[in-house]
Scaffold this active site. Structure first.
Site, mmCIF file in Angstrom:
data_model
loop_
_atom_site.group_PDB
_atom_site.id
_atom_site.type_symbol
_atom_site.label_atom_id
_atom_site.label_comp_id
_atom_site.label_asym_id
_atom_site.label_seq_id
_atom_site.Cartn_x
_atom_site.Cartn_y
_atom_site.Cartn_z
ATOM 1 N N HIS A 125 70.002 -6.052 -26.917
ATOM 2 C CA HIS A 125 68.648 -6.362 -27.400
ATOM 3 C C HIS A 125 68.567 -7.742 -28.054
ATOM 4 C CE1 HIS A 125 69.675 -5.827 -31.650
ATOM 5 N NE2 HIS A 125 70.525 -4.911 -31.197
ATOM 6 N N HIS A 134 75.772 -18.326 -17.375
ATOM 7 C CA HIS A 134 76.436 -17.312 -16.540
ATOM 8 C C HIS A 134 77.183 -16.346 -17.450
ATOM 9 C CE1 HIS A 134 79.732 -16.398 -13.276
ATOM 10 N NE2 HIS A 134 79.103 -15.316 -13.674
HETATM 11 C C1 LIG Z 1 89.327 -20.414 -20.626
HETATM 12 C C2 LIG Z 1 89.479 -21.057 -19.246
HETATM 13 C C3 LIG Z 1 88.148 -21.725 -18.887
HETATM 14 C C4 LIG Z 1 90.556 -22.095 -19.388
HETATM 15 O O1 LIG Z 1 90.816 -22.648 -18.134
HETATM 16 P P1 LIG Z 1 91.735 -23.976 -18.017
HETATM 17 O O2 LIG Z 1 91.049 -25.106 -18.675
HETATM 18 O O3 LIG Z 1 92.092 -24.126 -16.582
HETATM 19 O O4 LIG Z 1 92.963 -23.644 -18.938
HETATM 20 P P2 LIG Z 1 94.488 -23.391 -18.547
HETATM 21 O O5 LIG Z 1 94.615 -22.316 -17.522
HETATM 22 O O6 LIG Z 1 95.107 -24.737 -18.282
HETATM 23 O O7 LIG Z 1 95.052 -22.815 -19.923
HETATM 24 C C5 LIG Z 1 95.109 -23.582 -21.111
HETATM 25 C C6 LIG Z 1 95.692 -22.698 -22.193
HETATM 26 O O8 LIG Z 1 94.751 -21.686 -22.553
HETATM 27 C C7 LIG Z 1 95.300 -20.375 -22.306
HETATM 28 N N1 LIG Z 1 94.219 -19.562 -21.732
HETATM 29 C C8 LIG Z 1 93.513 -19.832 -20.624
HETATM 30 N N2 LIG Z 1 92.579 -18.896 -20.417
HETATM 31 C C9 LIG Z 1 92.719 -18.010 -21.413
HETATM 32 C C10 LIG Z 1 92.036 -16.811 -21.711
HETATM 33 N N3 LIG Z 1 91.041 -16.366 -20.980
HETATM 34 N N4 LIG Z 1 92.403 -16.135 -22.822
HETATM 35 C C11 LIG Z 1 93.442 -16.582 -23.590
HETATM 36 N N5 LIG Z 1 94.127 -17.731 -23.347
HETATM 37 C C12 LIG Z 1 93.757 -18.425 -22.264
HETATM 38 C C13 LIG Z 1 96.436 -20.594 -21.331
HETATM 39 O O9 LIG Z 1 97.413 -19.579 -21.456
HETATM 40 C C14 LIG Z 1 96.960 -21.944 -21.770
HETATM 41 O O10 LIG Z 1 97.727 -21.762 -22.942
HETATM 42 P P3 LIG Z 1 99.000 -22.709 -23.262
HETATM 43 O O11 LIG Z 1 98.449 -24.100 -23.420
HETATM 44 O O12 LIG Z 1 99.560 -22.121 -24.529
HETATM 45 O O13 LIG Z 1 99.904 -22.573 -22.074
HETATM 46 C C15 LIG Z 1 89.815 -20.012 -18.137
HETATM 47 O O14 LIG Z 1 91.156 -19.583 -18.231
HETATM 48 C C16 LIG Z 1 88.920 -18.791 -18.186
HETATM 49 O O15 LIG Z 1 89.183 -17.781 -18.834
HETATM 50 N N6 LIG Z 1 87.776 -18.900 -17.462
HETATM 51 C C17 LIG Z 1 86.814 -17.840 -17.312
HETATM 52 C C18 LIG Z 1 86.854 -17.364 -15.876
HETATM 53 C C19 LIG Z 1 85.784 -16.351 -15.592
HETATM 54 O O16 LIG Z 1 85.691 -15.305 -16.216
HETATM 55 N N7 LIG Z 1 84.960 -16.692 -14.607
HETATM 56 C C20 LIG Z 1 83.905 -15.835 -14.135
HETATM 57 C C21 LIG Z 1 84.071 -15.615 -12.659
HETATM 58 S S1 LIG Z 1 82.846 -14.537 -12.021
#
Ligand SMILES: CC(C)(COP(=O)(O)OP(=O)(O)OC[C@H]1O[C@@H](n2cnc3c(N)ncnc32)[C@H](O)[C@@H]1OP(=O)(O)O)[C@@H](O)C(=O)NCCC(=O)NCCS
Length: 196
Positions: A125, A134
């Protein structure tokens, strides 16, 4: 209503299935990668230039790209609400909003223009979603949350009541957000912390 879908990728196919379920007649896809083979048995008519001026469902996963395409094409942007969505009568949806299967929209939730509420997300709500935001599958936005334009709330993330998330921010999948998030920042984890 007869529509074309812009974007013939994975999100485009998901939107097509939802559109069929909602009773739209999907005439085909537009995609910059055309010529492509048929997608879900429908023709890929060409790139954006092949748009016939009719209503469009914009199925580009990138939030900024969705808004930019709408600006370029100037088409009518129908709302797509999957029939399985639980929608409060007082929830409002702006043009081009897409709400995927089994999502929930609570009382007086407001879904902005071209915002995407993905599969099974819960928008409680009084939540306000800015244009092009998104909310990914299974995310939960508690009451009164405000999500800025073009922000992404990752899959399965939980945002605590009344939290404000700035425009263009990214919340990682599975995060638990208990403090406001600045515009264009990226946070992840439980509790969510800024990613450097
Ligand atoms: C948060 C996010 C944007 C980061 O992506 P990125 O910039 O490529 O980051 P990286 O994969 O290089 O990770 C960087 C650090 O963050 C950490 N990390 C990445 N995603 C994380 C998450 N969701 N939760 C916790 N830690 C996360 C990684 O382990 C890494 O840690 P480190 O530096 O200690 O090794 C991505 O992981 C994410 O969760 N995106 C959302 C995806 C989603 O739900 N999309 C919808 C599709 S329908």
């Amino acid at each position: 209503m007869r529509v074309l879908i812009l974007g013939a990728g994975g999100h485009g196919r998901a939107v097509c299935e939802a559109a069929w379920d909602a009773g739209f007649e999907v005439a085909g896809f537009l995609d910059g990668r055309a010529p492509l083979p048929e997608v879900l048995g429908l023709p890929v008519l060409g790139p954006e230039a092949a748009h016939d001026g009719g209503p469009l469902l914009i199925a580009l996963g990138d939030n900024a790209a969705r808004l930019a395409a709408a600006g370029r094409l100037g088409a009518a942007l129908p709302v797509l609400l999957h029939p399985s969505v639980v929608r409060a009568r007082s929830a409002e949806l702006a043009e081009g909003a897409v709400v995927m299967p089994r999502a929930v929209l609570g009382a007086q939730a407001r879904v902005g223009r071209l915002a995407l509420v993905n599969t099974g997300a819960i928008v409680e709500h009084d939540v306000e979603l800015g244009e092009g935001a998104h909310i990914a599958p299974g995310a939960v936005l508690c009451g009164g949350v405000r999500i800025g334009a073009r922000a992404l709330v990752g899959a399965g993330a939980v945002v605590a009541p009344n939290i404000q998330v700035g425009e263009g921010a990214v919340i990682g999948a599975g995060a638990s957000v208990i403090e406001n998030v600045d515009a264009f920042s990226r946070v992840a984890g439980v509790p969510a912390r800024i990613l450097l």
